[in-house]
Structures are given as structure tokens and as C-alpha cells.
Design a protein around this motif. Structure first.
Motif, PDB file in Angstrom:
ATOM      1  N   GLY A  52      -2.017  12.841   4.220  1.00 31.93           N
ATOM      2  CA  GLY A  52      -1.626  13.972   3.387  1.00 31.93           C
ATOM      3  C   GLY A  52      -0.131  14.119   3.212  1.00 31.93           C
ATOM      4  N   SER A  53       0.635  13.470   4.072  1.00 32.29           N
ATOM      5  CA  SER A  53       2.092  13.575   3.992  1.00 32.29           C
ATOM      6  C   SER A  53       2.720  12.475   3.141  1.00 32.29           C
ATOM      7  CB  SER A  53       2.692  13.516   5.395  1.00 32.29           C
ATOM      8  OG  SER A  53       2.548  12.211   5.954  1.00 32.29           O
ATOM      9  N   ALA A  54       1.924  11.573   2.625  1.00 32.21           N
ATOM     10  CA  ALA A  54       2.445  10.402   1.901  1.00 32.21           C
ATOM     11  C   ALA A  54       3.221  10.793   0.650  1.00 32.21           C
ATOM     12  CB  ALA A  54       1.313   9.461   1.532  1.00 32.21           C
ATOM     13  N   GLU A  55       4.388  10.196   0.517  1.00 32.96           N
ATOM     14  CA  GLU A  55       5.232  10.339  -0.667  1.00 32.96           C
ATOM     15  C   GLU A  55       5.465   8.937  -1.219  1.00 32.96           C
ATOM     16  OE1 GLU A  55       8.816  12.085   0.852  1.00 32.96           O
ATOM     17  OE2 GLU A  55       7.894  14.039   1.144  1.00 32.96           O
ATOM     18  N   PHE A  56       5.164   8.745  -2.493  1.00 33.44           N
ATOM     19  CA  PHE A  56       5.317   7.430  -3.119  1.00 33.44           C
ATOM     20  C   PHE A  56       6.468   7.450  -4.108  1.00 33.44           C
ATOM     21  CE2 PHE A  56       0.973   7.556  -1.675  1.00 33.44           C
ATOM     22  CZ  PHE A  56       0.733   6.269  -1.239  1.00 33.44           C
ATOM     23  N   ARG A  57       7.116   6.284  -4.242  1.00 30.63           N
ATOM     24  CA  ARG A  57       8.158   6.128  -5.263  1.00 30.63           C
ATOM     25  C   ARG A  57       8.244   4.660  -5.653  1.00 30.63           C
ATOM     26  NH1 ARG A  57      13.863   6.838  -1.887  1.00 30.63           N
ATOM     27  NH2 ARG A  57      13.837   4.746  -0.976  1.00 30.63           N
ATOM     28  N   ASP A  58       8.890   4.435  -6.773  1.00 28.20           N
ATOM     29  CA  ASP A  58       9.141   3.072  -7.292  1.00 28.20           C
ATOM     30  C   ASP A  58       7.881   2.215  -7.284  1.00 28.20           C
ATOM     31  OD1 ASP A  58      11.800   3.827  -7.543  1.00 28.20           O
ATOM     32  OD2 ASP A  58      12.372   2.985  -5.611  1.00 28.20           O
ATOM     33  N   GLN A  59       6.775   2.799  -7.667  1.00 27.09           N
ATOM     34  CA  GLN A  59       5.520   2.066  -7.631  1.00 27.09           C
ATOM     35  C   GLN A  59       5.308   1.299  -8.922  1.00 27.09           C
ATOM     36  OE1 GLN A  59       2.151   4.433  -6.521  1.00 27.09           O
ATOM     37  NE2 GLN A  59       0.809   2.669  -6.426  1.00 27.09           N
ATOM     38  N   ARG A  60       4.893   0.057  -8.771  1.00 25.64           N
ATOM     39  CA  ARG A  60       4.543  -0.807  -9.895  1.00 25.64           C
ATOM     40  C   ARG A  60       3.272  -1.548  -9.486  1.00 25.64           C
ATOM     41  NH1 ARG A  60       9.115  -4.383 -11.894  1.00 25.64           N
ATOM     42  NH2 ARG A  60       9.581  -2.555 -13.157  1.00 25.64           N
ATOM     43  N   GLY A  61       2.166  -1.154 -10.091  1.00 23.83           N
ATOM     44  CA  GLY A  61       0.888  -1.775  -9.758  1.00 23.83           C
ATOM     45  C   GLY A  61       0.526  -1.539  -8.310  1.00 23.83           C
ATOM     46  N   PHE A  62       0.283  -2.621  -7.594  1.00 22.13           N
ATOM     47  CA  PHE A  62      -0.137  -2.540  -6.202  1.00 22.13           C
ATOM     48  C   PHE A  62       1.036  -2.605  -5.220  1.00 22.13           C
ATOM     49  CE2 PHE A  62      -3.897  -3.869  -8.493  1.00 22.13           C
ATOM     50  CZ  PHE A  62      -4.859  -3.046  -7.944  1.00 22.13           C
ATOM     51  N   CYS A  63       2.242  -2.408  -5.712  1.00 21.25           N
ATOM     52  CA  CYS A  63       3.444  -2.465  -4.886  1.00 21.25           C
ATOM     53  C   CYS A  63       4.242  -1.177  -5.042  1.00 21.25           C
ATOM     54  CB  CYS A  63       4.333  -3.634  -5.315  1.00 21.25           C
ATOM     55  SG  CYS A  63       3.504  -5.234  -5.308  1.00 21.25           S
ATOM     56  N   GLY A  64       5.022  -0.869  -4.029  1.00 22.46           N
ATOM     57  CA  GLY A  64       5.871   0.312  -4.122  1.00 22.46           C
ATOM     58  C   GLY A  64       6.478   0.654  -2.774  1.00 22.46           C
TER      59      GLY A  64
END
Length: 111
Positions: A52-64
Motif C-alpha cells: 500500500g505504500s508503493a510509489e511508482f515513477r518513470d515507468q515504461r511498460g514492465f520497467c520503472g
């Protein structure tokens, strides 16, 4: 209001008819990218201590990159990931791949 909501699919279909082949292809590619990103987020959050704490950035497809809390409740900082499936999520410097192997996989799959 319900009439308008019921007519929404008709208007969307009508709008799609006016698209050129290039616009349709671009739209399909965008939808594929969105699906890939969603799947990758599901794969990654499935292996985190605090999903629940996950923060994503710079994601492209299956990478990030992802940042999340550890067992002590502190954020660990953004780490690059490659998420191929629920069983194959690799994080930068997690010990599963050497630094050079991760860099090779990143440059091949993520650019």
C-alpha cells in the motif's frame, strides 16, 4: 442523466469511426502501454513488504522505479525494477542479478 450515460457508448463508437488508421494505431499502442504498466505494478506490489505504500515513477511498460516502506515503516528510496511476471520481479541491487547483468537487462528491455 441516465439517458446520457446510456448513450455514451454510441457517442464513443461514433467518435472512433472518425479516426484515421494512424490515430487508431496510436490509441491501441497507448492502451497496450497502460495495460503493461498496470500488470507491472501488480507484479511489483505482490512482492513488497508494504504494498500500500508503493510509489511508482518513470515507468515504461514492465520497467520503472518504485519506492515503498520496509519492515520498520521507513521508505527505502526509489529502486529500478523489471517485472516480467508474478514470479519474476527483479530489483536493482537485490542480489538476484549482478549490477552488470541488471544493466544489460535494463538496457535491452527498458529503453
Amino acid at each position: 442523466m441516465l439517458k446520457l450515460i446510456g448513450m455514451l457508448p454510441f457517442f464513443l463508437l461514433l467518435a472512433a469511426c472518425g479516426q484515421s488508421e494512424a490515430e487508431k494505431a496510436k490509441s491501441a499502442a497507448a492502451m497496450t502501454e497502460i495495460r503493461s504498466q498496470r500488470m507491472a505494478r501488480e507484479f511489483v506490489t505482490g512482492v513488497l513488504k508494504d504494498p500500500g505504500s508503493a510509489e511508482f515513477r518513470d515507468q515504461r511498460g514492465f520497467c520503472g522505479q518504485v519506492n515503498s516502506k520496509n519492515s520498520f515503516g521507513g521508505y527505502v528510496g526509489f529502486k529500478r525494477f523489471i517485472a516480467a511476471s508474478t514470479d519474476m520481479v527483479v530489483f536493482e541491487k537485490d542480489g538476484r542479478l549482478s549490477s552488470s547483468e541488471f544493466e544489460q537487462a535494463w538496457s535491452k528491455l527498458c529503453h
